[in-house]
Design an enzyme around this catalytic site. Structure first.
Site, PDB file in Angstrom:
ATOM      1  N   ASP A 151     -14.388 -16.206  -8.527  1.00 21.59           N
ATOM      2  CA  ASP A 151     -15.823 -15.663  -9.066  1.00 21.59           C
ATOM      3  C   ASP A 151     -15.999 -16.406 -10.403  1.00 21.59           C
ATOM      4  O   ASP A 151     -15.474 -17.399 -10.829  1.00 21.59           O
ATOM      5  CB  ASP A 151     -15.693 -14.073  -9.184  1.00 21.59           C
ATOM      6  N   HIS A 226     -20.623 -11.565 -13.255  1.00 23.43           N
ATOM      7  CA  HIS A 226     -20.440 -11.115 -12.015  1.00 23.43           C
ATOM      8  C   HIS A 226     -19.226 -10.973 -11.470  1.00 23.43           C
ATOM      9  O   HIS A 226     -18.613  -9.986 -10.856  1.00 23.43           O
ATOM     10  CB  HIS A 226     -20.965 -12.413 -11.108  1.00 23.43           C
ATOM     11  N   SER A 556     -22.261  -9.906  -2.409  1.00 21.30           N
ATOM     12  CA  SER A 556     -21.480 -10.273  -3.409  1.00 21.30           C
ATOM     13  C   SER A 556     -20.900  -8.794  -3.757  1.00 21.30           C
ATOM     14  O   SER A 556     -19.627  -8.874  -4.099  1.00 21.30           O
ATOM     15  CB  SER A 556     -21.771 -10.758  -4.852  1.00 21.30           C
TER      16      SER A 556
END
Ligand code: NAG
Ligand code: NAG
Ligand code: NAG
Ligand code: NAG
Ligand code: NAG
Ligand code: NAG
Length: 777
Positions: A151, A226, A556
């Site tokens: 990520d 994220h 996600s």
């Protein structure tokens, strides 16, 4: 995105140095027209003991093909791979590429390509209370398992990575805590046990395409948020009283709070490059992860060109479960990505938690909306304001792009902004900059009722498409339209949930239609999880608020929920294969919602190509009764049935088998998809179940036949004497379309094995039947 803190400014110099070496290279790169390629070699290619190491073999092979013989091959080599594939990533010219393709050890060469994170367009916002699911969270769940998260990096100081309750790091762990900008080994602990970063593919591609170097930590530290969010969703520690800006509070924790996290930073400001991803998978396989979690992807490509699929095959052979997001290109059909049969592909669902923020028009009409703006503490936010919707012109001001709103028109008003083009929270910033007082975000026909909330920088709410048509109609009907927003806090359990998220990518897979994808859905809308402590909840540079948690939406966010469940299963059943773990998750998923009715997709019942087997049920997955196992070599036969060539199959599987020996083959997949081509009215599939429940178990089958199809199962009873015993069954599908069904092209059903005594054991497989008139596909 830029870093906003003071600390970030002082970091800038080091950042500059870091990129300047790349800049030099990028100059050369353009002059010679070099591009990054992934060169895959025969795993047995290094036949002679001539080379002291694989790296030396790669360098020597590369050297043979460099046009300028004096070039140093190491200046062209980005990565040398040994675990995810055998091969390397290197900068090559077209000429070098062509001659290298002929070498006998080279089995495939693929250009590096860019993939995206699977959050919905804006991942800039805020949140409140966590996704609590009841009593199955026992402390220690997931203990011993390691989840590798590919990520944007991690914010290690987040309370979600606190290691106080964690025992020492498992001895099998071979990973590292890689030093870099604002990151060193003291940032890892017994929760966050590993961190690496992979930047070469990104930097070369980004710089050669004239993007500017961006201030971004050259280390595993997360500058976008994220990765902090997804990794804490998978295995974050329990954090009591987790709240955002005081709005709501509760215990935040990951799905597998006892599991460890290893972060592999592969996504940078300009995207995630395959060469970096493959290098991370290569390292993660050697480091000893049990689960790989990838909340990213690209357009579907054939499996032999799909680096994630190829790297995942190696991982699967080593017993690692690979869990990927399905993508956010729904509700368009055939949009699912990460669709290899050895990957678990996860779509997104909604939660039953709402954040009502209703628009009350001056005519008394109420339009339902949602927002995380803590409006109850800002009385001014609830004043009635004049509404304005600025359209026309070339600046696309109806979308509220930055700088597009005329100050004279919007000052002090409630501005209506359409979804699309820029991020949701960014629209709020644009309104604020133009002097607007509040915002109503209006969904378009593309978003319909999707309700991803944000922690806007000004009082704001998001309304659905129907509401937005009504709002605009009202604004047309009067000369001075007025409204106010009534913020209602957090409401749990009042709405039908889970439902399929509008944006969640749909099957059938474009490339791989003979398997139902996505496999399952998991929570992916308005998910609250950890956030970097130097970012505002919207992630916008102007947002000076600070939070430990924020809310994001996307497949996600769904993916790491399933990664956490896979970690729980790995801990509970150390001998299970990734296929058995996936089987447990698929066969126990639920196709009904809280009301016991079929899960909705918009206002219609959800189909299998929207939700796969349904919504994940962790507590049932922990005890599935039976499992469909798949040995790695069985995928070879499956790839033969897909019409792949021997060379293509070898690229994916490193197995050299002739497809001629394979006449008919059913992959032992936990869901069932059959296709009737023209002139074929009967299909048979075979499945094999392994008893992972109790000895002396009798199961009988129950079938809900798809419309227009007759289904026969033999045997109808399976009698397992022992645990680990495997028994097979066959299912015949006979197309029986009656009059009026001529246009039926797809139908659904299900097949469930039920335990004779233990009602807990229900092993369900969704069935999809497709009729194709075109004989070629
Ligand atoms: C690692 O970082 C911490 C905190 O920034 C610092 O105190 C420590 O000296 C650093 N250690 C090394 C070996 O650089
Ligand atoms: C509002 O009026 C404009 C111009 O008269 C028209 O083009 C538009 O379709 C109307 N919108 C709605 C939602 O009624
Ligand atoms: C975030 O967490 C840290 C450490 O637990 C705590 O000191 C800080 O007050 C928290 N910040 C906010 C905004 O809650
Ligand atoms: C696969 O086997 C065939 C026949 O045994 C051989 O000719 C071919 O070179 C092999 N291919 C690879 C990639 O090993
Ligand atoms: C089932 O098989 C696994 C792996 O072969 C083995 O570890 C386990 O002990 C077996 N369980 C039983 C009850 O035989
Ligand atoms: C099937 O589709 C054709 C063409 O779209 C249409 O004319 C016909 O009425 C349809 N038949 C039925 C039974 O729906």
């Amino acid at each position: 995105m830029q870093l906003t803190s003071m600390a970030a400014k002082t970091q800038h110099h080091r950042c500059f140095f870091f990129f300047s070496t790349v800049l030099l290279l990028s100059g050369r790169l353009q002059a010679q027209n070099l591009q990054t390629y992934i060169v895959q070699l025969h795993p047995l290619g290094m036949a002679t003991p001539f080379y002291s190491s694989k790296l030396q073999w790669h360098l020597s092979l590369l050297q043979q093909f460099l046009v300028s013989p004096k070039s140093d091959p190491s200046s062209r080599l980005l990565y040398s791979f040994h675990s995810a594939i055998e091969g390397f990533a290197a900068l090559l010219s077209q000429d070098e590429l062509r001659s290298m393709q002929k070498h006998r050890d080279v089995i495939a060469i693929r250009p590096d390509n860019k993939l995206q994170l699977h959050t919905t367009y804006s991942y800039k916002f805020l949140g409140l209370n966590p996704t609590g699911q009841g009593g199955w969270y026992k402390s220690g769940f997931g203990r011993g398992s390691i989840i590798g998260v590919l990520d944007t990096g991690v914010w290690p100081e987040s309370p979600s990575f606190d290691d106080r309750s964690m025992p020492p790091v498992p001895r099998k762990w071979r990973g590292i805590c890689q030093q870099g900008q604002n990151f060193n080994s003291s940032n890892c602990n017994r929760k966050l046990i590993g961190a690496r970063f992979f930047t070469k593919g990104h930097n070369l591609a980004a710089l050669s395409s004239a993007h500017n170097a961006v201030a971004e930590y050259a280390s595993p530290r997360d500058s976008q948020g994220h990765g902090t969010h997804t990794s804490s969703t998978a295995a974050g520690a329990a954090v009591p009283m987790a709240s955002v800006l005081g709005s709501g509070a509760g215990v935040a924790r990951g799905m597998a709070p006892g599991a460890r996290i290893a972060i592999y930073k592969v996504c940078w400001i300009n995207g995630c490059y395959s060469s970096d991803i493959l290098a991370a998978m290569d390292a993660a396989i050697r480091d000893g992860v049990d689960v790989l979690s990838l909340s990213l992807g690209g357009f579907p490509v054939p499996l032999y060109e799909d680096n994630i699929a190829i790297g995942s095959f190696r991982a699967m052979e080593k017993g690692i479960s690979v869990i990927c997001s399905a993508g956010n290109n729904g509700p368009i059909e055939n949009s699912v990505s990460n669709d290899a049969p050895w990957i678990a592909t996860v779509g997104a669902s909604t939660l039953d938690r709402r954040f009502p923020a209703v628009v009350r028009l001056a005519n008394g009409k109420l339009l339902y909306g949602e927002s995380l703006y803590p409006g109850n503490r800002v009385p001014a936010a609830q004043r009635e304001l004049e509404l304005v919707y600025v359209t026309g012109g070339e600046s696309a001001s109806e979308f509220c792009l930055r700088g597009s709103l005329p100050k004279a028109k919007v000052r002090g008003k409630m501005v209506v902004c359409d979804r699309g083009i820029n991020g949701r929270a960014e629209k709020g910033q644009a309104v604020k900059e133009a002097g607007g007082a509040a915002m109503v975000l209006a969904n378009t026909a593309l978003n319909l009722g999707e309700d991803s909330v944000d922690a806007h920088v000004l009082p704001a709410t998001l309304i659905g498409f129907d509401e937005s048509v009504e709002l605009k109609g009202y604004m047309n009907s009067t000369t001075r339209p007025r409204a106010k927003i009534i913020f209602g806090g957090t409401v749990i359990g009042r709405s039908r949930a889970p439902a399929v998220a509008q944006f969640s990518s749909r099957g059938p897979s474009f490339i791989n239609p003979s398997i139902i994808k996505p496999d399952v859905i998991a929570p992916g809308v308005n998910i609250i999880a950890a956030w970097p402590q130097n970012l505002g909840p919207t992630g916008l540079p102007e947002d000076s608020r600070r939070v430990n948690f924020t809310v994001l939406s996307g497949t996600s966010m769904a993916c790491p929920h399933v990664s956490g469940i896979a970690a729980l299963l790995h801990s509970a059943y150390r001998t299970w294969t990734p296929a058995m773990i996936k089987s447990a998750i698929i066969t126990t998923a639920d196709f009904t919602d809280h009301l016991g009715k079929r899960i909705l997709d918009g206002d219609k019942p959800a189909g299998v190509f929207a939700m796969g087997a349904g919504h994940v049920k962790p507590e049932r997955a922990m005890n599935p009764g039976l499992a469909y196992d798949i040995r790695p070599e069985e995928y070879v036969a499956y790839l033969c049935t897909m019409g792949y060539t021997r060379a293509e199959i070898f690229t994916i599987t490193h197995r050299n088998t002739s497809c001629r020996q394979i006449k008919r083959f059913s992959l032992n997949y936990p869901s069932i998809s059959v296709t009737f081509r023209r002139g074929v009215a009967e299909r048979m599939v075979e499945r094999r179940l392994t008893n992972v429940g109790s000895p002396n178990s009798i199961y009988s089958v129950e079938v809900v036949a798809p419309e227009g199809v007759e289904v026969r199962v033999t045997p109808r009873r399976l009698v397992f004497k022992r645990v680990n015993q495997s028994l097979s069954y066959r299912v015949w599908f006979v197309s029986k379309k009656s009059r009026g069904m001529e246009n039926l092209s797809m139908a659904e059903g299900q097949l469930t094995w039920k335990h004779s005594q233990n009602r807990f054991y229900r092993v369900r497989s969704p069935i999809a039947v497709t009729w194709r008139s075109n004989p070629r596909n």
